[in-house]
Design a protein around this motif. Sequence first.
Motif, PDB file in Angstrom:
ATOM      1  N   ASP A 220       0.831  -1.206   0.000  1.00 46.72           N
ATOM      2  CA  ASP A 220       0.000   0.000   0.000  1.00 46.72           C
ATOM      3  C   ASP A 220       0.867   1.258   0.000  1.00 46.72           C
ATOM      4  OD1 ASP A 220      -2.887   0.115  -0.045  1.00 46.72           O
ATOM      5  OD2 ASP A 220      -2.745   1.397   1.722  1.00 46.72           O
ATOM      6  N   ASP A 221       1.954   1.208   0.759  1.00 47.31           N
ATOM      7  CA  ASP A 221       2.850   2.359   0.836  1.00 47.31           C
ATOM      8  C   ASP A 221       3.585   2.608  -0.480  1.00 47.31           C
ATOM      9  OD1 ASP A 221       2.115   2.643   3.453  1.00 47.31           O
ATOM     10  OD2 ASP A 221       4.005   1.984   4.310  1.00 47.31           O
ATOM     11  N   LEU A 222       3.699   1.570  -1.308  1.00 47.09           N
ATOM     12  CA  LEU A 222       4.358   1.719  -2.605  1.00 47.09           C
ATOM     13  C   LEU A 222       3.446   2.343  -3.651  1.00 47.09           C
ATOM     14  CD1 LEU A 222       6.172  -1.727  -2.792  1.00 47.09           C
ATOM     15  CD2 LEU A 222       7.304   0.491  -2.725  1.00 47.09           C
ATOM     16  N   LEU A 223       2.137   2.211  -3.483  1.00 48.18           N
ATOM     17  CA  LEU A 223       1.197   2.604  -4.524  1.00 48.18           C
ATOM     18  C   LEU A 223       1.296   4.068  -4.951  1.00 48.18           C
ATOM     19  CD1 LEU A 223      -2.001   0.583  -3.522  1.00 48.18           C
ATOM     20  CD2 LEU A 223      -0.382   0.113  -5.365  1.00 48.18           C
ATOM     21  N   PRO A 224       1.527   5.033  -4.033  1.00 45.89           N
ATOM     22  CA  PRO A 224       1.646   6.408  -4.503  1.00 45.89           C
ATOM     23  C   PRO A 224       2.764   6.606  -5.526  1.00 45.89           C
ATOM     24  CG  PRO A 224       1.349   6.373  -2.130  1.00 45.89           C
ATOM     25  CD  PRO A 224       1.576   4.956  -2.559  1.00 45.89           C
ATOM     26  N   TYR A 225       3.747   5.727  -5.522  1.00 44.30           N
ATOM     27  CA  TYR A 225       4.897   5.870  -6.413  1.00 44.30           C
ATOM     28  C   TYR A 225       4.841   4.922  -7.606  1.00 44.30           C
ATOM     29  CZ  TYR A 225       6.266   7.934  -2.021  1.00 44.30           C
ATOM     30  OH  TYR A 225       6.273   8.675  -0.862  1.00 44.30           O
ATOM     31  N   THR A 226       3.829   4.014  -7.615  1.00 49.03           N
ATOM     32  CA  THR A 226       3.769   3.024  -8.686  1.00 49.03           C
ATOM     33  C   THR A 226       2.439   3.001  -9.421  1.00 49.03           C
ATOM     34  OG1 THR A 226       3.037   1.284  -7.149  1.00 49.03           O
ATOM     35  CG2 THR A 226       5.408   1.517  -7.507  1.00 49.03           C
ATOM     36  N   SER A 227       1.395   3.659  -8.902  1.00 53.30           N
ATOM     37  CA  SER A 227       0.067   3.621  -9.520  1.00 53.30           C
ATOM     38  C   SER A 227      -0.469   5.026  -9.691  1.00 53.30           C
ATOM     39  CB  SER A 227      -0.915   2.810  -8.660  1.00 53.30           C
ATOM     40  OG  SER A 227      -0.508   1.473  -8.560  1.00 53.30           O
ATOM     41  N   GLU A 228      -1.386   5.163 -10.637  1.00 50.60           N
ATOM     42  CA  GLU A 228      -2.055   6.436 -10.850  1.00 50.60           C
ATOM     43  C   GLU A 228      -3.125   6.649  -9.785  1.00 50.60           C
ATOM     44  OE1 GLU A 228      -1.208   8.668 -13.040  1.00 50.60           O
ATOM     45  OE2 GLU A 228       0.344   7.426 -13.952  1.00 50.60           O
ATOM     46  N   ALA A 229      -3.396   7.906  -9.469  1.00 46.19           N
ATOM     47  CA  ALA A 229      -4.428   8.214  -8.474  1.00 46.19           C
ATOM     48  C   ALA A 229      -5.780   7.661  -8.892  1.00 46.19           C
ATOM     49  CB  ALA A 229      -4.523   9.725  -8.262  1.00 46.19           C
ATOM     50  N   ALA A 230      -6.056   7.626 -10.214  1.00 44.83           N
ATOM     51  CA  ALA A 230      -7.333   7.098 -10.686  1.00 44.83           C
ATOM     52  C   ALA A 230      -7.491   5.634 -10.315  1.00 44.83           C
ATOM     53  CB  ALA A 230      -7.440   7.264 -12.196  1.00 44.83           C
ATOM     54  N   ALA A 231      -6.373   4.903 -10.251  1.00 40.64           N
ATOM     55  CA  ALA A 231      -6.444   3.484  -9.894  1.00 40.64           C
ATOM     56  C   ALA A 231      -6.592   3.302  -8.395  1.00 40.64           C
ATOM     57  CB  ALA A 231      -5.200   2.754 -10.383  1.00 40.64           C
ATOM     58  N   THR A 232      -5.873   4.095  -7.608  1.00 40.27           N
ATOM     59  CA  THR A 232      -5.921   3.938  -6.160  1.00 40.27           C
ATOM     60  C   THR A 232      -7.157   4.563  -5.545  1.00 40.27           C
ATOM     61  OG1 THR A 232      -4.699   5.997  -5.741  1.00 40.27           O
ATOM     62  CG2 THR A 232      -3.399   3.985  -6.045  1.00 40.27           C
ATOM     63  N   GLY A 233      -7.750   5.564  -6.220  1.00 41.11           N
ATOM     64  CA  GLY A 233      -8.915   6.245  -5.679  1.00 41.11           C
ATOM     65  C   GLY A 233      -8.567   7.212  -4.572  1.00 41.11           C
ATOM     66  N   LYS A 234      -7.284   7.536  -4.417  1.00 44.76           N
ATOM     67  CA  LYS A 234      -6.847   8.428  -3.353  1.00 44.76           C
ATOM     68  C   LYS A 234      -5.647   9.224  -3.848  1.00 44.76           C
ATOM     69  CE  LYS A 234      -5.746   8.263   1.597  1.00 44.76           C
ATOM     70  NZ  LYS A 234      -5.617   7.388   2.773  1.00 44.76           N
ATOM     71  N   SER A 235      -5.517  10.438  -3.385  1.00 44.63           N
ATOM     72  CA  SER A 235      -4.412  11.273  -3.842  1.00 44.63           C
ATOM     73  C   SER A 235      -3.065  10.663  -3.486  1.00 44.63           C
ATOM     74  CB  SER A 235      -4.518  12.666  -3.217  1.00 44.63           C
ATOM     75  OG  SER A 235      -3.347  13.418  -3.481  1.00 44.63           O
ATOM     76  N   ALA A 236      -2.149  10.668  -4.458  1.00 48.28           N
ATOM     77  CA  ALA A 236      -0.793  10.169  -4.211  1.00 48.28           C
ATOM     78  C   ALA A 236      -0.048  11.056  -3.229  1.00 48.28           C
ATOM     79  CB  ALA A 236      -0.031  10.091  -5.536  1.00 48.28           C
ATOM     80  N   LEU A 237      -0.537  12.270  -3.026  1.00 48.14           N
ATOM     81  CA  LEU A 237       0.149  13.222  -2.152  1.00 48.14           C
ATOM     82  C   LEU A 237      -0.231  13.056  -0.686  1.00 48.14           C
ATOM     83  CD1 LEU A 237      -0.269  16.484  -4.282  1.00 48.14           C
ATOM     84  CD2 LEU A 237       1.601  14.837  -4.346  1.00 48.14           C
ATOM     85  N   SER A 238      -1.233  12.219  -0.381  1.00 47.89           N
ATOM     86  CA  SER A 238      -1.786  12.174   0.963  1.00 47.89           C
ATOM     87  C   SER A 238      -0.733  11.852   2.021  1.00 47.89           C
ATOM     88  CB  SER A 238      -2.922  11.149   1.027  1.00 47.89           C
ATOM     89  OG  SER A 238      -3.413  11.032   2.344  1.00 47.89           O
ATOM     90  N   ASP A 239       0.054  10.798   1.813  1.00 40.69           N
ATOM     91  CA  ASP A 239       1.029  10.399   2.829  1.00 40.69           C
ATOM     92  C   ASP A 239       2.076  11.486   3.054  1.00 40.69           C
ATOM     93  OD1 ASP A 239      -0.149   7.944   3.355  1.00 40.69           O
ATOM     94  OD2 ASP A 239       1.048   6.884   1.852  1.00 40.69           O
ATOM     95  N   THR A 240       2.605  12.038   1.964  1.00 42.53           N
ATOM     96  CA  THR A 240       3.619  13.084   2.098  1.00 42.53           C
ATOM     97  C   THR A 240       3.031  14.338   2.731  1.00 42.53           C
ATOM     98  OG1 THR A 240       4.693  12.221   0.109  1.00 42.53           O
ATOM     99  CG2 THR A 240       5.375  14.393   0.862  1.00 42.53           C
ATOM    100  N   ALA A 329       0.347  -8.243  -2.790  1.00 44.77           N
ATOM    101  CA  ALA A 329       1.508  -7.552  -3.348  1.00 44.77           C
ATOM    102  C   ALA A 329       1.446  -7.443  -4.864  1.00 44.77           C
ATOM    103  CB  ALA A 329       2.781  -8.282  -2.949  1.00 44.77           C
ATOM    104  N   ASP A 330       0.208  -7.609  -5.419  1.00 40.98           N
ATOM    105  CA  ASP A 330       0.038  -7.554  -6.870  1.00 40.98           C
ATOM    106  C   ASP A 330      -1.290  -6.875  -7.183  1.00 40.98           C
ATOM    107  OD1 ASP A 330       0.371  -7.947  -9.580  1.00 40.98           O
ATOM    108  OD2 ASP A 330      -0.414  -9.990  -9.552  1.00 40.98           O
ATOM    109  N   ARG A 331      -1.396  -5.613  -6.791  1.00 48.29           N
ATOM    110  CA  ARG A 331      -2.647  -4.866  -6.983  1.00 48.29           C
ATOM    111  C   ARG A 331      -2.314  -3.403  -7.229  1.00 48.29           C
ATOM    112  NH1 ARG A 331      -3.575  -2.510  -1.812  1.00 48.29           N
ATOM    113  NH2 ARG A 331      -2.035  -3.334  -0.356  1.00 48.29           N
ATOM    114  N   GLU A 332      -3.287  -2.695  -7.754  1.00 47.24           N
ATOM    115  CA  GLU A 332      -3.094  -1.278  -8.059  1.00 47.24           C
ATOM    116  C   GLU A 332      -3.865  -0.374  -7.130  1.00 47.24           C
ATOM    117  OE1 GLU A 332      -3.860  -0.456 -12.141  1.00 47.24           O
ATOM    118  OE2 GLU A 332      -2.129  -1.582 -12.863  1.00 47.24           O
ATOM    119  N   ARG A 333      -4.570  -0.961  -6.162  1.00 45.19           N
ATOM    120  CA  ARG A 333      -5.288  -0.125  -5.197  1.00 45.19           C
ATOM    121  C   ARG A 333      -5.501  -0.903  -3.905  1.00 45.19           C
ATOM    122  NH1 ARG A 333     -10.840  -1.110  -4.823  1.00 45.19           N
ATOM    123  NH2 ARG A 333     -11.672  -2.558  -6.338  1.00 45.19           N
TER     124      ARG A 333
END
Length: 333
Positions: A220-240, A329-333
């Motif tokens: 999950d922590d990798l997703l902001p750097y490996t997936s688009e926000a449209a796929a995760t449904g959450k802003s990639a900037l949230s954690d930072t 460990a094999d998902r986009e969201r």
Amino acid sequence: MTAPADPLSAAHPTLARLLRDLESRWPSDGERVHRISRYALLPAGKLLRPLLLVESARAVGGGYEESLPAALGVEYLHAGSLVHDDVIDGDALRRGRPTVVARYGVADAVVTGDALIMGMFAAVAECADQGLPADRLLDAVRVLARAGVDLCRGQAMEAELCGDAACGLDRYLTMISLKTGALFRGSCHAGALLGGGDATAQRALTGYAEHLGLAFQMHDDLLPYTSEAAATGKSALSDTANGRPTFPVLMAYERADAAERDALRTALRGTLPAPDAFDAVRRVLDSTGALRAARERTRAEVAHAKNCLAELPPTEGCAVLAAIADFSADRER
């Protein structure tokens, strides 16, 4: 070109049943808290926690119907905790749509989160109507209540770590074992109890869930750097933006030189605009090779989880649990 295999294909029949049963219990009419609860629950997310409970019960010889109410109860607990998380973090999006707090406000979000969490206990008690003995229900309630407390401990610990890029991987792993791993452990342990599993089976499934929870959050922590926000449904900037020292960031900090460590500390301090902080973190992740190392560690946790299942007889339930580990460990969201 052949489409990639779906690691969760073995779970689709159970997931479809869980979704039908969840929807049937939350019709669109009802009073305000009921309607907001439905909004928090549906459309459903991955339903992993109820799936874990049901398949853990099946792995030790139990059935779907008798464990179903408790499985849905775990989803209520999970959804309620997410409603509260979004209030704490001020997040506006979840699963690609407005969060409960963004749509209904803080007061309704807090009350609805509370109602969903309390609903878990009633749901577990409902298993008595399916003929399960009272001692199993009491043990399952005890396990799930402890999981809920551990989740809260993890949430509080996460707040302590915010802004601290030097907090260290050990403290971080303790935190995610509580915040994320608690409901995974609780679901599997409760499923083993409700299904009539012995101490060996309970230990195997709890160990599986421990490694699964770590793998799930690491990925999950990798997703902001490996997936688009449209796929995760959450802003990639949230954690930072919230100053969270996530798994790849902490791996980068361990590998970084003095200048790179300073860049990470600055990025998590909240003094930079969120996009600039995110870009600074991404540069250090790339230069230190932390993303690759984080992926490898995540896959290792998946392997550990599946090894724990080897203590159990090879059943359909175990096969689904192994598929869930691969999916984590094999998902986009």
